[in-house]
Write an enzyme that holds these catalytic residues in place. Structure first.
Site, short mmCIF file in Angstrom:
data_model
loop_
_atom_site.label_atom_id
_atom_site.label_comp_id
_atom_site.label_asym_id
_atom_site.label_seq_id
_atom_site.Cartn_x
_atom_site.Cartn_y
_atom_site.Cartn_z
N GLY A 135 1.10 -1.68 -0.27
CA GLY A 135 -0.60 0.15 -0.43
C GLY A 135 0.96 1.15 0.25
O GLY A 135 0.72 2.33 0.66
N SER A 183 1.77 3.40 -2.69
CA SER A 183 0.43 4.56 -3.27
C SER A 183 0.58 5.46 -2.71
O SER A 183 0.59 7.30 -3.47
CB SER A 183 0.02 4.29 -4.75
N ARG A 184 -0.42 5.89 -1.84
CA ARG A 184 -0.93 6.65 -1.43
C ARG A 184 -0.95 7.66 0.49
O ARG A 184 -0.19 6.41 0.65
CB ARG A 184 -2.01 5.97 -1.43
N ASN A 219 1.01 -2.27 5.34
CA ASN A 219 0.78 -1.47 5.41
C ASN A 219 -0.56 -0.90 4.70
O ASN A 219 -1.88 0.24 5.32
CB ASN A 219 1.75 -0.26 4.79
N SER A 240 -4.16 0.24 13.95
CA SER A 240 -4.89 1.49 14.56
C SER A 240 -5.15 1.37 15.88
O SER A 240 -5.02 0.46 16.22
CB SER A 240 -6.72 1.36 13.24
N TYR A 246 -13.00 -4.02 10.79
CA TYR A 246 -11.69 -3.22 10.99
C TYR A 246 -11.39 -3.14 12.38
O TYR A 246 -10.11 -3.70 12.07
CB TYR A 246 -11.99 -1.45 10.25
N ALA A 247 -11.86 -3.66 13.03
CA ALA A 247 -11.62 -3.83 14.35
C ALA A 247 -11.14 -4.76 14.93
O ALA A 247 -10.10 -5.24 15.38
CB ALA A 247 -12.33 -3.16 15.84
N ALA A 260 -9.51 -6.70 12.33
CA ALA A 260 -8.80 -7.03 11.76
C ALA A 260 -7.15 -6.52 12.71
O ALA A 260 -6.59 -6.55 12.84
CB ALA A 260 -9.03 -6.21 10.52
N LYS A 261 -7.92 -4.90 12.69
CA LYS A 261 -6.55 -4.65 13.62
C LYS A 261 -6.42 -5.20 14.73
O LYS A 261 -5.08 -4.62 15.50
CB LYS A 261 -7.07 -2.45 13.73
N ILE A 303 -5.17 10.28 10.95
CA ILE A 303 -4.42 10.07 10.04
C ILE A 303 -5.14 11.06 8.74
O ILE A 303 -5.74 10.43 8.15
CB ILE A 303 -3.43 9.60 9.69
P1 NDP Z 1 -5.49 4.89 2.07
O1 NDP Z 1 -6.86 3.86 1.42
O2 NDP Z 1 -4.66 6.27 1.70
O3 NDP Z 1 -4.17 4.07 1.01
C1 NDP Z 1 -4.56 2.76 0.93
C2 NDP Z 1 -3.14 2.04 0.29
O4 NDP Z 1 -3.22 0.40 0.30
C3 NDP Z 1 -3.14 2.54 -1.01
O5 NDP Z 1 -1.83 2.49 -1.59
C4 NDP Z 1 -3.63 0.99 -1.85
O6 NDP Z 1 -3.10 1.14 -3.31
C5 NDP Z 1 -3.36 -0.20 -1.15
N1 NDP Z 1 -4.48 -1.10 -0.48
C6 NDP Z 1 -5.50 -0.93 -0.72
N2 NDP Z 1 -6.15 -2.94 -1.20
C7 NDP Z 1 -5.64 -3.40 -1.60
C8 NDP Z 1 -4.75 -4.66 -1.58
N3 NDP Z 1 -6.25 -5.99 -2.26
N4 NDP Z 1 -3.58 -4.95 -2.76
C9 NDP Z 1 -2.93 -4.05 -2.77
N5 NDP Z 1 -2.52 -2.86 -2.58
C10 NDP Z 1 -4.22 -2.20 -1.68
O7 NDP Z 1 -4.80 4.48 3.23
P2 NDP Z 1 -4.49 4.94 4.19
O8 NDP Z 1 -2.85 5.50 3.67
O9 NDP Z 1 -5.30 6.29 5.39
O10 NDP Z 1 -4.06 4.14 5.40
C11 NDP Z 1 -2.49 3.01 5.63
C12 NDP Z 1 -2.70 2.20 6.85
O11 NDP Z 1 -2.93 2.47 7.59
C13 NDP Z 1 -4.14 1.24 6.20
O12 NDP Z 1 -4.16 -0.19 6.73
C14 NDP Z 1 -5.11 1.64 7.59
O13 NDP Z 1 -6.05 1.18 8.27
C15 NDP Z 1 -3.95 2.13 8.87
N6 NDP Z 1 -4.83 3.54 9.61
C16 NDP Z 1 -4.81 4.66 8.73
C17 NDP Z 1 -5.49 5.59 9.45
C18 NDP Z 1 -5.86 7.04 9.01
O14 NDP Z 1 -6.32 7.69 9.75
N7 NDP Z 1 -5.80 7.29 7.49
C19 NDP Z 1 -5.53 5.71 11.10
C20 NDP Z 1 -5.09 4.46 11.26
C21 NDP Z 1 -5.00 3.01 10.57
P3 NDP Z 1 -3.84 1.81 -4.53
O15 NDP Z 1 -3.53 2.62 -4.91
O16 NDP Z 1 -3.41 0.52 -5.47
O17 NDP Z 1 -5.09 1.24 -4.58
#
Ligand code: NDP
Length: 250
Positions: free
Chosen positions: A16, A18-19, A93, A145, A158-159, A161-162, A191
């Site tokens: 994950g 990319s973003r 991630n 999380s 989600y809870a 899994a986390k 975040i």
């Molecule tokens: P985003 O939604 O911004 O990004 C999700 C990332 O996961 C992307 O890179 C996406 O890739 C990738 N992804 C999703 N599904 C798949 C898959 N099946 N296979 C491969 N890659 C996948 O999420 P965040 O940056 O907000 O979150 C990142 C992590 O942090 C997660 O685990 C989230 O649960 C955790 N988190 C986030 C919080 C928040 O407040 N944002 C709080 C607590 C935990 P693509 O771009 O290709 O779709």
């Protein structure tokens, strides 16, 4: 060696990447000298992580993979080891949410969230365990999380899994420690990323009121914690959870 090049010579895989949080992790690890394999759902999206690594002055490579595909995990890890000679850091991630009250939650909402956030961490860690144990060196970091600690209405899938990731982290820390592999978790709070941008203004305001440090988190707040746990600075840290939430879960 300064902290800024503390990951020189290390090879990292970030799922994950990319973003959001993952991309900040990629940029920080690459900026501190690690070679980074960026995993995302398509080569194009993984390329965004590679660009972030390059902008930070580092080296990275894009891999398309659905993290739920355990055969693909094995394949990607094999390619990274072949290209760069090993793997020292894995950041599990990639994550998704499918928020819904339990009475309305579909089987698919449950499976997608458990498979992506929890099961994938097991299969990717299994894939890196062999080269890490052989090298007697490795750091696995599971992005959990605070929802896994305190729960959240509408997020029971989600809870689950986390919270499951905490058990995975502690079990694998005990299992792999003697072979030089450390396993830790990070529990982020609120975040600012794509995952949270759909949440309404009211929820953001209510969340802010619960955060003693009085601001939402930035992806780099999490990336700095990852860089610490990945580095030799954390050589005696395993099986633990680093909560990075501005105090939100207090
Ligand atoms: P985003 O939604 O911004 O990004 C999700 C990332 O996961 C992307 O890179 C996406 O890739 C990738 N992804 C999703 N599904 C798949 C898959 N099946 N296979 C491969 N890659 C996948 O999420 P965040 O940056 O907000 O979150 C990142 C992590 O942090 C997660 O685990 C989230 O649960 C955790 N988190 C986030 C919080 C928040 O407040 N944002 C709080 C607590 C935990 P693509 O771009 O290709 O779709």
């Amino acid at each position: 060696m300064s902290n800024l090049d503390g990951l020189q010579g290390k090879v990292a895989i970030v799922t994950g990447g990319s973003r959001g949080i993952g991309r900040a992790i990629v940029a920080r690890l690459a900026g501190q000298g690690a070679k980074v394999a960026v995993v995302a759902t398509s080569e194009q999206s993984a390329g965004l992580g590679v660009e972030a690594a390059q902008a930070a002055g580092g080296e990275a490579c894009a891999y398309a993979a659905d993290v739920r595909d355990s055969a693909r995990a094995k394949e990607v890890v094999g390619q990274v080891v072949e290209a760069w000679g090993g793997v020292n850091i894995l950041v599990n991630n990639a994550g998704v949410t499918r928020d819904q009250l339990l009475m309305r939650m579909s089987d698919e909402d449950i499976d997608t969230v458990i498979d992506t956030n929890l099961k994938a961490a097991l299969s990717w860690t299994r894939a890196v365990a062999k080269p890490m144990m052989k090298a007697r060196n490795g750091s696995v970091i599971n992005i959990s999380s605070i929802v896994g600690l305190v729960g959240s209405p509408g997020q029971s899938n989600y809870a689950a899994a986390k919270a499951g990731l905490f058990g995975v982290t502690r079990s694998l820390a005990a299992e792999l420690g003697a072979r030089g592999v450390r396993v830790n978790a990070i529990a982020p709070g609120f975040i600012q990323t794509d995952m949270t941008k759909e949440l309404g203004e009211d929820l953001v305001k209510a969340s802010l009121e619960k955060i003693p440090l009085n601001r939402l988190g930035d992806p780099d707040d999490i990336a700095r914690g990852v860089a610490f746990l990945a580095s030799d600075e954390a050589a005696y840290v395993t099986g633990t959870t680093l909560v990075i939430d501005g105090g939100m879960s207090l």
